[in-house]
Write an enzyme that holds these catalytic residues in place. Sequence first.
Site, PDB file in Angstrom:
ATOM      1  N   CYS A  74       0.794  -1.285   0.025  1.00 19.12           N
ATOM      2  CA  CYS A  74      -0.075  -0.069  -0.043  1.00 19.12           C
ATOM      3  C   CYS A  74       0.908   1.145   0.035  1.00 19.12           C
ATOM      4  CB  CYS A  74      -0.793   0.032   1.323  1.00 19.12           C
ATOM      5  SG  CYS A  74      -1.712   1.530   1.691  1.00 19.12           S
ATOM      6  N   CYS A  77       0.368   3.782   2.838  1.00 17.87           N
ATOM      7  CA  CYS A  77       0.750   3.055   4.229  1.00 17.87           C
ATOM      8  C   CYS A  77       2.277   3.175   4.191  1.00 17.87           C
ATOM      9  CB  CYS A  77       0.599   1.599   4.364  1.00 17.87           C
ATOM     10  SG  CYS A  77      -1.111   1.300   4.143  1.00 17.87           S
TER      11      CYS A  77
END
Length: 161
Positions: A74, A77
């Site tokens: 991600c 992230c």
Amino acid sequence: MKKNLIGAVAMAIALIGVTSCGNSTSKEVKEAEATAEAVDEAAGAPIELGENDILEFEGVIPMPVVVDFSASWCPPCKQLHPIFDKVARKYHGKVKFIYVDIDKAPQLARQYGVESVPTLLFVNQQGVIDRNIGFMTEEELEGAVQSIMPDPNAAPQNAPR
């Protein structure tokens, strides 16, 4: 960098002990992992939970907690990760910071209804959970952390009224 070095040294020591012994038990491995985690936590690093870990917030908890549900694939992230680490070091000893990789611990993601990453849970000492979905700037993260910290001017909960 210092956190990574301390963690790497602790893991290397743990691995040397496991491989040189040849007949190590899972208890010894768990103790080595716990030691490595304690070294990281002592340096202010977030705790990383795995597939066999439990995450419960019932009743009064010793200190506020911030949980980052994320994934290695991600991009937001990955952007949030260094900010989360920095804020964790800043609030070390006052707020507990926890990482949960949803691919390594999907049961925890399901338990807390995480459907998008990053998702951050902010848990105050009474166990009340607030949630943020998506990337947060350092300022936004610090504001959310401060919102779950106890009021230093408030009377202790056990004090007579």
